[in-house]
Design a protein around this motif. Structure first.
Motif, PDB file in Angstrom:
ATOM      1  N   TYR A   1       0.838  -1.195   0.000  1.00  0.00           N
ATOM      2  CA  TYR A   1       0.000   0.000   0.000  1.00  0.00           C
ATOM      3  C   TYR A   1       0.878   1.253   0.000  1.00  0.00           C
ATOM      4  O   TYR A   1       2.055   1.207   0.346  1.00  0.00           O
ATOM      5  N   CYS A   2       0.284   2.403  -0.368  1.00  0.00           N
ATOM      6  CA  CYS A   2       1.085   3.615  -0.543  1.00  0.00           C
ATOM      7  C   CYS A   2       1.486   4.250   0.771  1.00  0.00           C
ATOM      8  O   CYS A   2       2.534   4.890   0.871  1.00  0.00           O
ATOM      9  N   GLY A   3       0.654   4.125   1.800  1.00  0.00           N
ATOM     10  CA  GLY A   3       0.959   4.711   3.098  1.00  0.00           C
ATOM     11  C   GLY A   3       0.680   6.199   3.212  1.00  0.00           C
ATOM     12  O   GLY A   3       0.910   6.799   4.264  1.00  0.00           O
ATOM     13  N   GLU A   4       0.161   6.801   2.152  1.00  0.00           N
ATOM     14  CA  GLU A   4      -0.021   8.250   2.150  1.00  0.00           C
ATOM     15  C   GLU A   4      -1.462   8.687   1.914  1.00  0.00           C
ATOM     16  O   GLU A   4      -1.826   9.814   2.264  1.00  0.00           O
ATOM     17  N   CYS A   5      -2.284   7.843   1.320  1.00  0.00           N
ATOM     18  CA  CYS A   5      -3.655   8.242   0.988  1.00  0.00           C
ATOM     19  C   CYS A   5      -4.524   8.298   2.245  1.00  0.00           C
ATOM     20  O   CYS A   5      -4.110   7.887   3.331  1.00  0.00           O
ATOM     21  N   GLU A   6      -5.735   8.795   2.083  1.00  0.00           N
ATOM     22  CA  GLU A   6      -6.642   8.921   3.221  1.00  0.00           C
ATOM     23  C   GLU A   6      -6.932   7.570   3.851  1.00  0.00           C
ATOM     24  O   GLU A   6      -6.975   7.432   5.081  1.00  0.00           O
ATOM     25  N   GLU A   7      -7.129   6.551   3.012  1.00  0.00           N
ATOM     26  CA  GLU A   7      -7.419   5.209   3.537  1.00  0.00           C
ATOM     27  C   GLU A   7      -6.238   4.668   4.344  1.00  0.00           C
ATOM     28  O   GLU A   7      -6.420   4.126   5.441  1.00  0.00           O
ATOM     29  N   CYS A   8      -5.043   4.813   3.806  1.00  0.00           N
ATOM     30  CA  CYS A   8      -3.866   4.314   4.515  1.00  0.00           C
ATOM     31  C   CYS A   8      -3.654   5.039   5.837  1.00  0.00           C
ATOM     32  O   CYS A   8      -3.332   4.418   6.859  1.00  0.00           O
TER      33      CYS A   8
END
Length: 288
Positions: free
Chosen positions: A8-15
């Motif tokens: 996962y990206c670790g930066e988006c709202e979900e993360c």
């Protein structure tokens, strides 16, 4: 080490909220739809972000550690039934803890009765996860008598063949007349989904884990008139530490689910045997 199969990206709202399984940029190593697929699981070396790595205890064999991913999927489904959206890896730390403690992400179980429809690999792990979390009564349903026997060995209190006549009504009666507090559909097909819904009590929960078929019939009136909560369970979200710990301490026993340990060079043949699905294989571990 082992790794969370979801990168996962670790930066988006979900993360940032801990819902890494819902990251719009996620990639999944191994079996996955094309839009999420990332190759590399059988490469000699692969570069991964450290945030998805988890240490394997020295006394945990690699063959058992290979179950961390399916165990985490089962724990995530049980978490959702218990009102826990994310696992301990992303849960706030306890006051005074440095780096976490053994109690993180593990609330007291709701108790009551649960029904697992489907006793394949994930279904059998869901049954064990429910018992490990302290659910009072767990009922297994499947078409395969051998898997039903295995389900009972692994902790199911009762096990029923899905072909049994009036099974939903029978399970409702076993659960006090109205149904189970939570049911888990772990197949992803029309008949198991229908049964899972009809076995849930009024106001109960149905957790959908299986996704074999993209579309299925849906008993809408059962859901509406019984005011059921339907929750999809996608992959995992922070359950890896608990998964590794439970494999290590034996509260989730993966050894009976290991159908074979084979050499990597024989992998193609084992993949075909799994695909043909004629032998009831659950998990095949390939070693270098």
């Amino acid at each position: 080490v082992t790794f969370d199969s979801t990168e996962y990206c670790g930066e988006c709202e979900e993360c940032r909220a801990g819902f890494v399984n819902l990251c719009p940029k996620r990639k999944v190593l191994g079996v996955s739809p094309g839009e999420y697929r990332r190759h590399g699981c059988f490469a000699e070396k692969i570069a991964l972000p450290t945030r998805i790595l988890y240490r394997i205890p020295d006394d945990l064999p690699y063959e058992e550690a290979a179950f961390a991913e399916p165990v985490s999927i089962a724990l995530h489904a049980v978490n959702l039934a218990e009102g826990i959206d994310i696992g301990e890896a992303f849960a706030p730390h306890c006051d005074g803890c440095e780096g976490g403690c053994d109690n993180e992400g593990e609330s007291e179980a709701l108790g009551g009765t649960a029904v697992g429809v489907g006793a394949g690999l994930i279904g059998l792990l869901v049954i064990q996860a429910l018992k490990a979390r302290g659910w009072d009564r767990v009922i297994a349903v499947d078409l395969d008598e051998k898997r039903l026997e295995l389900a009972k060995t692994l902790g199911a209190d009762e096990a029923f063949n899905a072909r049994q006549e009036n099974l939903a009504q029978h399970i409702r009666e076993l659960c006090g007349g109205d149904g189970a507090d939570a049911t888990f559909e772990v197949v992803g097909a029309g008949a198991p989904l229908d049964l899972a819904i009809r076995c849930a009590r009024k106001g109960g929960q149905v957790i959908l884990v299986g996704n074999l078929q993209p579309n299925t019939p849906f008993p809408l009136q059962e859901v509406v008139t019984r005011q059921l909560t339907i929750r999809g369970s996608c992959s995992c979200a922070g359950e890896y530490p608990e998964a590794i710990r439970r494999i290590q301490d034996g509260s989730i026993n993966v050894k009976p689910l290991m159908s074979a340990v084979a050499k990597l060079e024989d992998g193609a043949g084992w993949f075909k045997r799994l695909y043909d699905n004629k032998e009831g294989l659950l998990k095949v571990v390939l070693t270098p």
